[in-house]
Design an enzyme around this catalytic site. Structure first.
Site, PDB file in Angstrom:
ATOM      1  CG  ASP A 217      -2.141   0.859   1.031  1.00 30.61           C
ATOM      2  OD1 ASP A 217      -2.451   1.185  -0.123  1.00 30.61           O
ATOM      3  OD2 ASP A 217      -2.784   1.205   2.037  1.00 30.61           O
ATOM      4  CG  ASP A 348      -8.093   0.611   3.743  1.00 31.17           C
ATOM      5  OD1 ASP A 348      -7.066  -0.066   3.579  1.00 31.17           O
ATOM      6  OD2 ASP A 348      -8.237   1.747   3.267  1.00 31.17           O
TER       7      ASP A 348
END
Length: 427
Positions: A217, A348
């Site tokens: 990420d 997420d």
């Protein structure tokens, strides 16, 4: 019955609504607390539902990972209980590399389609993936819950319920306009279902995958040419929404932004596929990525901002006679400013819930500690977003705090607490 003026005054004082604080007395939490709660609440609900399913449908022993063998998360190595620690570690690392490579290719594929205006194809793929998540994975979880709770239900009724729930969920989530609360509920459901299946991945692969995705990420969002970065930049250049599974805390439309002019400070989560848990039970598309800010509206008149923040900024500049040092980034009241519409990618939700759900397989104490660590990391990311006003990854801080908390609780804190409880020691 007659009352004294004093009694009437007390009663009136209790009934009247509280007055808002003056702009010069408002703190950062007073101004942005609503936005933070609007993001933390759905994340907490998703993690709670995942923990409930993990504790209710817990599978121990050799059958614990039987449902996910052969998926993309275990494509390179299938963990066995009799394998050595070195074998498990190397196999888990290889599985994580394969999964990250798959996510990278999927993200660049979405970028390629989005660049060539194949948005309908992306939405069609996401709709088909959502139908598989609701109709296949959700149906399997529903049957397991009914069997666990000994609830009798005929197959015809169950099939009709699953069909209605799946079709409505896909249409509301991807294609039809619907109340925001309804769409948010279906997005949380998708996150819970996918996260629950990821908790059935072997333990070593799960933790290695979480760390690998947090590192990915960072690179994908912050590195020049990163897959998520180029996708977000392309969407900002076109002033279009990225076709993705994104949780939206507030309803803000693109038409409104164009009329207001210049865009807004907007948090967008780029998406990538979260698929391949099982070839026979494909999860299809999910999304994950980063918090970011659309800088088109910064410093441009007509940008759309939070009313509280706008009032606080104007009042603060007008009421205080002190000069603002342009070299000091924290001397300006505008140094901290959250987006007016915060959006968080469903990926997420999934990885946060996977971490908490995996910790719940050990003890609830460890799971609760990991939950608070993730929430603290998410709040830290939101505050950094308010100061940085640029693209930021949403996974690294929360995953790092969660993994450290899990290791500390499992191997340091809980053994001490158990020994103290056994010997009757209390501090």
């Amino acid at each position: 019955r007659r009352t004294t003026p004093r009694a009437r005054g007390v009663g009136w004082a209790k009934m009247r609504p509280a007055r808002p604080l003056p702009a010069d007395q408002m703190s950062v939490l007073d101004a942005v607390g609503v936005e933070i709660v609007a993001i933390i609440s759905p994340v907490s609900i998703c993690m709670f539902l995942c923990v409930v399913l993990v504790r209710l449908l817990r599978v121990d022993g050799d059958n614990a990972t039987a449902n996910i063998q052969g998926g993309i998360a275990s494509a390179a190595y299938n963990e066995e209980a009799g394998d050595s620690t070195a074998t498990k570690a190397s196999g888990a690392l290889l599985n994580s590399l394969v999964f990250v490579a798959f996510i990278t290719c999927a993200t660049f594929g979405i970028f390629f389609l989005f660049k060539h205006n194949c948005t309908k194809l992306i939405w069609g793929y996401l709709g088909f993936s959502g139908l598989l998540i609701f109709g296949v994975l959700g149906a399997v979880i529903g049957m397991e819950v009914l069997q666990k709770l000994n609830i009798a239900l005929d197959m015809i009724t169950f099939t009709l319920w699953v069909w209605n729930f799946s079709v409505v969920g896909v249409l509301v989530t991807f294609f039809w306009p619907a109340p925001l609360v309804m769409k948010q509920g279906y997005l949380i459901t998708i996150g819970t279902i996918v996260a629950f299946y990821f908790t059935r991945i072997p333990e070593w692969t799960t933790w290695t995958l979480l760390v690998a995705m947090a590192l990915y990420d960072v690179v994908a969002v912050l590195a020049p040419g990163g897959p998520l970065r180029v996708l977000v930049e392309l969407a900002q250049e076109r002033n279009e929404d990225i076709p993705a599974l994104v949780y939206e805390a507030r309803p803000v439309t693109r038409e409104t932004r164009r009329e207001m002019g210049g865009g807004i400070l907007e948090s967008v989560m780029a998406s990538a596929s979260v698929g391949g848990i099982d070839q026979s039970k494909s999860t299809g598309g999910g999304s994950y990525g980063s918090l970011n800010v659309d800088m088109h509206g910064v410093g441009v008149g007509g940008g759309e901002h939070s009313p509280l923040m706008r009032e606080n900024i104007v009042s603060g500049n007008e009421s205080s006679g002190r000069a603002v040092n342009p070299d000091d980034p924290f001397s300006d009241e505008r140094a901290f400013e959250l987006p007016d519409a915060i959006k968080l990618g469903l990926g997420d939700f999934i990885f946060y819930s996977v971490l908490v759900g995996r910790a719940a397989l050990y003890t609830l104490f460890t799971s609760i500690a990991c939950y608070f660590a993730i929430i603290q990391g998410l709040m830290g990311t939101l505050f950094l977003l308010g100061f940085a006003k640029k693209t930021l990854p949403a996974l690294p801080i929360s995953i790092a705090l969660g993994v450290v908390t899990y290791v500390a609780c499992r191997f340091a804190l809980e053994p001490v607490v158990q020994q103290m409880a056994t010997r009757g020691l209390v501090f």
